[in-house]
Design a protein around this motif. Sequence first.
Motif, PDB file in Angstrom:
ATOM      1  N   TRP A 117     -54.265  50.608 -33.261  1.00  0.00           N
ATOM      2  CA  TRP A 117     -55.681  50.659 -32.862  1.00  0.00           C
ATOM      3  C   TRP A 117     -56.583  50.733 -34.082  1.00  0.00           C
ATOM      4  O   TRP A 117     -57.667  50.141 -34.098  1.00  0.00           O
ATOM      5  N   ALA A 118     -56.148  51.457 -35.099  1.00  0.00           N
ATOM      6  CA  ALA A 118     -56.926  51.527 -36.340  1.00  0.00           C
ATOM      7  C   ALA A 118     -56.916  50.175 -37.047  1.00  0.00           C
ATOM      8  O   ALA A 118     -57.937  49.752 -37.609  1.00  0.00           O
ATOM      9  N   GLY A 119     -55.800  49.489 -37.021  1.00  0.00           N
ATOM     10  CA  GLY A 119     -55.736  48.154 -37.604  1.00  0.00           C
ATOM     11  C   GLY A 119     -56.638  47.172 -36.877  1.00  0.00           C
ATOM     12  O   GLY A 119     -57.306  46.336 -37.493  1.00  0.00           O
ATOM     13  N   LEU A 120     -56.694  47.286 -35.558  1.00  0.00           N
ATOM     14  CA  LEU A 120     -57.574  46.420 -34.771  1.00  0.00           C
ATOM     15  C   LEU A 120     -59.041  46.666 -35.091  1.00  0.00           C
ATOM     16  O   LEU A 120     -59.853  45.753 -35.006  1.00  0.00           O
ATOM     17  N   SER A 121     -59.352  47.876 -35.469  1.00  0.00           N
ATOM     18  CA  SER A 121     -60.726  48.193 -35.846  1.00  0.00           C
ATOM     19  C   SER A 121     -61.182  47.333 -37.025  1.00  0.00           C
ATOM     20  O   SER A 121     -62.275  46.768 -37.014  1.00  0.00           O
ATOM     21  N   GLY A 122     -60.338  47.223 -38.023  1.00  0.00           N
ATOM     22  CA  GLY A 122     -60.667  46.386 -39.174  1.00  0.00           C
ATOM     23  C   GLY A 122     -60.717  44.912 -38.821  1.00  0.00           C
ATOM     24  O   GLY A 122     -61.572  44.170 -39.316  1.00  0.00           O
ATOM     25  N   ALA A 123     -59.819  44.482 -37.934  1.00  0.00           N
ATOM     26  CA  ALA A 123     -59.809  43.077 -37.520  1.00  0.00           C
ATOM     27  C   ALA A 123     -61.071  42.729 -36.741  1.00  0.00           C
ATOM     28  O   ALA A 123     -61.663  41.665 -36.943  1.00  0.00           O
ATOM     29  N   VAL A 124     -61.506  43.632 -35.865  1.00  0.00           N
ATOM     30  CA  VAL A 124     -62.729  43.400 -35.081  1.00  0.00           C
ATOM     31  C   VAL A 124     -63.936  43.271 -36.004  1.00  0.00           C
ATOM     32  O   VAL A 124     -64.758  42.365 -35.859  1.00  0.00           O
ATOM     33  N   GLY A 125     -64.040  44.178 -36.955  1.00  0.00           N
ATOM     34  CA  GLY A 125     -65.151  44.122 -37.903  1.00  0.00           C
ATOM     35  C   GLY A 125     -65.129  42.856 -38.736  1.00  0.00           C
ATOM     36  O   GLY A 125     -66.179  42.244 -38.979  1.00  0.00           O
ATOM     37  N   TRP A 126     -63.944  42.439 -39.164  1.00  0.00           N
ATOM     38  CA  TRP A 126     -63.850  41.243 -39.992  1.00  0.00           C
ATOM     39  C   TRP A 126     -64.154  39.983 -39.184  1.00  0.00           C
ATOM     40  O   TRP A 126     -64.773  39.054 -39.703  1.00  0.00           O
ATOM     41  N   ILE A 127     -63.720  39.941 -37.938  1.00  0.00           N
ATOM     42  CA  ILE A 127     -64.023  38.788 -37.087  1.00  0.00           C
ATOM     43  C   ILE A 127     -65.534  38.638 -36.939  1.00  0.00           C
ATOM     44  O   ILE A 127     -66.081  37.542 -37.083  1.00  0.00           O
ATOM     45  N   ALA A 128     -66.222  39.745 -36.655  1.00  0.00           N
ATOM     46  CA  ALA A 128     -67.683  39.697 -36.502  1.00  0.00           C
ATOM     47  C   ALA A 128     -68.345  39.284 -37.814  1.00  0.00           C
ATOM     48  O   ALA A 128     -69.257  38.451 -37.822  1.00  0.00           O
ATOM     49  N   TYR A 129     -67.886  39.857 -38.919  1.00  0.00           N
ATOM     50  CA  TYR A 129     -68.455  39.529 -40.225  1.00  0.00           C
ATOM     51  C   TYR A 129     -68.276  38.048 -40.549  1.00  0.00           C
ATOM     52  O   TYR A 129     -69.229  37.353 -40.893  1.00  0.00           O
ATOM     53  N   SER A 130     -67.045  37.572 -40.456  1.00  0.00           N
ATOM     54  CA  SER A 130     -66.779  36.189 -40.862  1.00  0.00           C
ATOM     55  C   SER A 130     -67.442  35.179 -39.927  1.00  0.00           C
ATOM     56  O   SER A 130     -67.913  34.134 -40.376  1.00  0.00           O
ATOM     57  N   TRP A 131     -67.500  35.491 -38.646  1.00  0.00           N
ATOM     58  CA  TRP A 131     -68.160  34.593 -37.696  1.00  0.00           C
ATOM     59  C   TRP A 131     -69.648  34.456 -38.027  1.00  0.00           C
ATOM     60  O   TRP A 131     -70.178  33.357 -38.100  1.00  0.00           O
ATOM     61  N   LEU A 132     -70.309  35.586 -38.250  1.00  0.00           N
ATOM     62  CA  LEU A 132     -71.734  35.536 -38.547  1.00  0.00           C
ATOM     63  C   LEU A 132     -71.997  34.964 -39.935  1.00  0.00           C
ATOM     64  O   LEU A 132     -72.993  34.263 -40.146  1.00  0.00           O
ATOM     65  N   TYR A 133     -71.092  35.223 -40.880  1.00  0.00           N
ATOM     66  CA  TYR A 133     -71.268  34.671 -42.220  1.00  0.00           C
ATOM     67  C   TYR A 133     -71.158  33.146 -42.196  1.00  0.00           C
ATOM     68  O   TYR A 133     -71.861  32.456 -42.930  1.00  0.00           O
ATOM     69  N   GLU A 134     -70.277  32.630 -41.351  1.00  0.00           N
ATOM     70  CA  GLU A 134     -70.154  31.172 -41.198  1.00  0.00           C
ATOM     71  C   GLU A 134     -71.461  30.574 -40.676  1.00  0.00           C
ATOM     72  O   GLU A 134     -71.871  29.492 -41.094  1.00  0.00           O
ATOM     73  N   ILE A 135     -72.120  31.275 -39.765  1.00  0.00           N
ATOM     74  CA  ILE A 135     -73.344  30.769 -39.149  1.00  0.00           C
ATOM     75  C   ILE A 135     -74.543  30.914 -40.076  1.00  0.00           C
ATOM     76  O   ILE A 135     -75.305  29.972 -40.272  1.00  0.00           O
ATOM     77  N   THR A 136     -74.715  32.113 -40.648  1.00  0.00           N
ATOM     78  CA  THR A 136     -75.933  32.395 -41.412  1.00  0.00           C
ATOM     79  C   THR A 136     -75.768  32.225 -42.919  1.00  0.00           C
ATOM     80  O   THR A 136     -76.736  31.910 -43.608  1.00  0.00           O
ATOM     81  N   GLY A 137     -74.599  32.513 -43.437  1.00  0.00           N
ATOM     82  CA  GLY A 137     -74.395  32.475 -44.875  1.00  0.00           C
ATOM     83  C   GLY A 137     -74.973  33.676 -45.593  1.00  0.00           C
ATOM     84  O   GLY A 137     -75.060  33.695 -46.813  1.00  0.00           O
ATOM     85  N   GLN A 138     -75.374  34.704 -44.844  1.00  0.00           N
ATOM     86  CA  GLN A 138     -75.971  35.901 -45.434  1.00  0.00           C
ATOM     87  C   GLN A 138     -75.001  37.074 -45.359  1.00  0.00           C
ATOM     88  O   GLN A 138     -74.564  37.469 -44.280  1.00  0.00           O
ATOM     89  N   VAL A 139     -74.680  37.620 -46.519  1.00  0.00           N
ATOM     90  CA  VAL A 139     -73.699  38.691 -46.610  1.00  0.00           C
ATOM     91  C   VAL A 139     -74.214  39.976 -45.969  1.00  0.00           C
ATOM     92  O   VAL A 139     -73.475  40.650 -45.242  1.00  0.00           O
ATOM     93  N   ILE A 140     -75.456  40.319 -46.210  1.00  0.00           N
ATOM     94  CA  ILE A 140     -75.986  41.608 -45.770  1.00  0.00           C
ATOM     95  C   ILE A 140     -76.055  41.688 -44.250  1.00  0.00           C
ATOM     96  O   ILE A 140     -75.606  42.672 -43.653  1.00  0.00           O
ATOM     97  N   VAL A 141     -76.596  40.681 -43.617  1.00  0.00           N
ATOM     98  CA  VAL A 141     -76.687  40.667 -42.149  1.00  0.00           C
ATOM     99  C   VAL A 141     -75.292  40.664 -41.537  1.00  0.00           C
ATOM    100  O   VAL A 141     -75.022  41.389 -40.573  1.00  0.00           O
ATOM    101  N   SER A 142     -74.397  39.887 -42.105  1.00  0.00           N
ATOM    102  CA  SER A 142     -73.031  39.804 -41.596  1.00  0.00           C
ATOM    103  C   SER A 142     -72.309  41.138 -41.731  1.00  0.00           C
ATOM    104  O   SER A 142     -71.583  41.552 -40.827  1.00  0.00           O
ATOM    105  N   THR A 143     -72.524  41.820 -42.839  1.00  0.00           N
ATOM    106  CA  THR A 143     -71.912  43.124 -43.043  1.00  0.00           C
ATOM    107  C   THR A 143     -72.444  44.132 -42.039  1.00  0.00           C
ATOM    108  O   THR A 143     -71.682  44.936 -41.488  1.00  0.00           O
TER     109      THR A 143
END
Length: 145
Positions: free
Chosen positions: A27-53
């Motif tokens: 479950w702790a590992g999934l926490s990091g995966a969930v955060g990274w999925i959201a980050y990388s998905w939004l970074y692909e769309i916007t290209g902005q590190v801060i908003v994606s983070t």
Amino acid sequence: MKEILLAFFGSLSLAITFNVGRNRFVWAGLSGAVGWIAYSWLYEITGQVIVSTFVGAVCVGLYSEIAARCLKCPATVFSISGIFPLVPGIGAYQTVEYIVGNELAQSASKGIETLASAGCIALGIMLMSAVFRVMKNVKKGRKAT
């Protein structure tokens, strides 16, 4: 897919290091995966590190609060290991590298981006914690009435 697995195993290894309990490792590992999925998905769309983070941290905070209630343990168990993949370590390294190379304009830019990303992580986690705390108080207030 490789990055998601690396985020999962990075968070999992941190959970093992902090000895959070065998039944909570995945479950702790999934926490990091969930955060990274959201980050990388939004970074692909916007290209902005801060908003994606920020969005990645909000997703980690949301997941942490939900998992904490389901597994009956503190939310920090999941949030600390979940933010691990989002921490802007490479940004801090590049800031120092630019300073050493006497590229002060780039170092200032990268330093501000790194500090803003770190602040967004803290803000995202605190925001979700505050939302769940308010919801708990509202629910408690309804029961008392």
